[in-house]
Scaffold this active site. Sequence first.
Site, PDB file in Angstrom:
ATOM      1  N   PHE A 137      42.568  55.383  41.735  1.00  0.00           N
ATOM      2  CA  PHE A 137      41.691  54.449  42.444  1.00  0.00           C
ATOM      3  C   PHE A 137      42.371  54.038  43.741  1.00  0.00           C
ATOM      4  O   PHE A 137      43.503  53.563  43.731  1.00  0.00           O
ATOM      5  CB  PHE A 137      41.378  53.203  41.604  1.00  0.00           C
ATOM      6  CG  PHE A 137      40.364  52.321  42.275  1.00  0.00           C
ATOM      7  CD1 PHE A 137      39.001  52.589  42.150  1.00  0.00           C
ATOM      8  CD2 PHE A 137      40.759  51.254  43.078  1.00  0.00           C
ATOM      9  CE1 PHE A 137      38.054  51.801  42.805  1.00  0.00           C
ATOM     10  CE2 PHE A 137      39.813  50.467  43.737  1.00  0.00           C
ATOM     11  CZ  PHE A 137      38.461  50.745  43.587  1.00  0.00           C
ATOM     12  N   ASP A 222      50.502  54.760  46.811  1.00  0.00           N
ATOM     13  CA  ASP A 222      49.589  53.618  46.847  1.00  0.00           C
ATOM     14  C   ASP A 222      50.147  52.564  45.900  1.00  0.00           C
ATOM     15  O   ASP A 222      50.024  52.665  44.688  1.00  0.00           O
ATOM     16  CB  ASP A 222      48.185  54.067  46.404  1.00  0.00           C
ATOM     17  CG  ASP A 222      47.195  52.909  46.341  1.00  0.00           C
ATOM     18  OD1 ASP A 222      47.635  51.735  46.378  1.00  0.00           O
ATOM     19  OD2 ASP A 222      45.982  53.183  46.234  1.00  0.00           O
ATOM     20  N   LYS A 251      46.951  43.304  47.533  1.00  0.00           N
ATOM     21  CA  LYS A 251      46.936  42.411  46.366  1.00  0.00           C
ATOM     22  C   LYS A 251      47.981  41.287  46.396  1.00  0.00           C
ATOM     23  O   LYS A 251      47.719  40.219  46.927  1.00  0.00           O
ATOM     24  CB  LYS A 251      47.071  43.255  45.096  1.00  0.00           C
ATOM     25  CG  LYS A 251      45.775  44.054  44.792  1.00  0.00           C
ATOM     26  CD  LYS A 251      45.823  44.636  43.408  1.00  0.00           C
ATOM     27  CE  LYS A 251      44.613  45.497  43.064  1.00  0.00           C
ATOM     28  NZ  LYS A 251      43.443  44.731  42.708  1.00  0.00           N
TER      29      LYS A 251
HETATM   30  C1  LIG Z   1      45.873  51.226  43.507  1.00  0.00           C
HETATM   31  C2  LIG Z   1      44.787  50.564  44.297  1.00  0.00           C
HETATM   32  N1  LIG Z   1      44.530  50.952  45.547  1.00  0.00           N
HETATM   33  C3  LIG Z   1      43.582  50.379  46.288  1.00  0.00           C
HETATM   34  C4  LIG Z   1      42.807  49.363  45.793  1.00  0.00           C
HETATM   35  C5  LIG Z   1      41.722  48.750  46.641  1.00  0.00           C
HETATM   36  O1  LIG Z   1      42.138  47.488  47.055  1.00  0.00           O
HETATM   37  P1  LIG Z   1      41.074  46.448  47.676  1.00  0.00           P
HETATM   38  O2  LIG Z   1      40.136  46.094  46.578  1.00  0.00           O
HETATM   39  O3  LIG Z   1      41.932  45.309  48.147  1.00  0.00           O
HETATM   40  O4  LIG Z   1      40.389  47.143  48.792  1.00  0.00           O
HETATM   41  C6  LIG Z   1      43.020  48.916  44.489  1.00  0.00           C
HETATM   42  C7  LIG Z   1      42.175  47.855  43.910  1.00  0.00           C
HETATM   43  O5  LIG Z   1      42.099  47.655  42.746  1.00  0.00           O
HETATM   44  C8  LIG Z   1      44.044  49.527  43.720  1.00  0.00           C
HETATM   45  O6  LIG Z   1      44.282  49.150  42.473  1.00  0.00           O
END
Ligand SMILES: Cc1ncc(COP(=O)(O)O)c(C=O)c1O
Length: 399
Positions: A137, A222, A251
């Site tokens: 994700f 990520d 986050k």
């Molecule tokens: C690993 C990862 N990358 C990207 C995101 C996307 O982040 P945002 O919701 O702040 O756009 C998330 C959100 O859960 C995530 O867990």
Amino acid sequence: MTLEGIKALSDRYVMNTYGRLPVAFVRGEGAYLWDTEGKRYLDFLCGIAVTVLGHCHPKVSEAIAQQARTLMHTSNLYYIAPQAELAQKLADCSVFDRVFFCNSGAEANEAALKLARRYGHEFLDGRYEIITMENSFHGRTLATLTATGQTKYQKGFAPLLEGFKYVPFNDLEAVRAAITEETCAILVEPIQGEGGVNLPADDYLPGLRQLCHEQGLLLIVDEVQTGLGRTGKMFAYQHSDIRPDIMTLAKGLGNGFPIGAMLATEEVARGFEPGTHASTFGGNFTACTAALAVLEVIAEENLVENAAQVGAYFRERLNRLQAKHENIVDVRGKGVMNAIQLSAPQARAVQDACRERGLIVNAIGDHIVRFHPPLNVQREQVDEAVSILDAALAEQTGK
Ligand SMILES: Cc1ncc(COP(=O)(O)O)c(C=O)c1O
């Protein structure tokens, strides 16, 4: 406002993109939340891994308030002191040299994808293809949605971007086989979060690093969910002793104040130059001041170590729970990023039963219950959570 009042307004006026649970919180302090009825909850979700210091940490709240009274925003047309300081602090605690600031995880990943493509364009003979993992994700913008290896999120948004390939997580040979003359980067979560708290094999990230090294590709981690101490290291890539080329954060960085960051080595940062990428809000005074306070508190209160230790204790308690409840088929995680997997599709029922009893946890799909307590969680709070979880699980099986 009552829950009914808030719900009625939301249902009428807010865009219909979320399936919401029937609760509205009005106050938070440390690991606890209170709802409109005055009921207290132990928060083992932290706004999905966001409030790493717990709710309303006084140092962060005070820093934000003070900055809000002084200067909130000017724009990246000018120099911004807290942005410069924050970039230095992030570089100092990682293997990266330069930082681009934005406002969310998706934006951080969007920036990483753009940097990888532009670096490929400028320095890798025009290579542009990016390999990502199944079950990953990375966000909901079109590029990050394309990078996300789960078709359920992509349905209805075709055509997606060109130049992405997906391979199973934890399968080095599949990555090797997917690399072509057009490949410029591999994007991976060091531990898959939304995909169900999936841990890499010990040789996986070093293997990806080695592959990238051999083939002249960029390794992008990520760490939007795993970063900022959550896994018992400041960044999860540090469990593997590797040097990625790009890392994304969001986050936990602002403990609830929206901020994202994309970090790169000096070499790879050459892919961007003035005019190639930008954000109006990215790295403004307030957001960077909040993040500076977060980093300060993490260091002062030794919270990465606490997350490692209390996280291990939590898994130990979950393992004991597994011995008692045969519907738990797996306990997994690192630091304070943990999950249990259930044999039956009861994750939502367990989530709801926990909430009824004053514990906030999160169901991922039908079988996984995920826990993201704050980094400063205490053993007594783990005990409290486990005893509620025990009762919620017993309710499912009638034991
Ligand atoms: C690993 C990862 N990358 C990207 C995101 C996307 O982040 P945002 O919701 O702040 O756009 C998330 C959100 O859960 C995530 O867990």
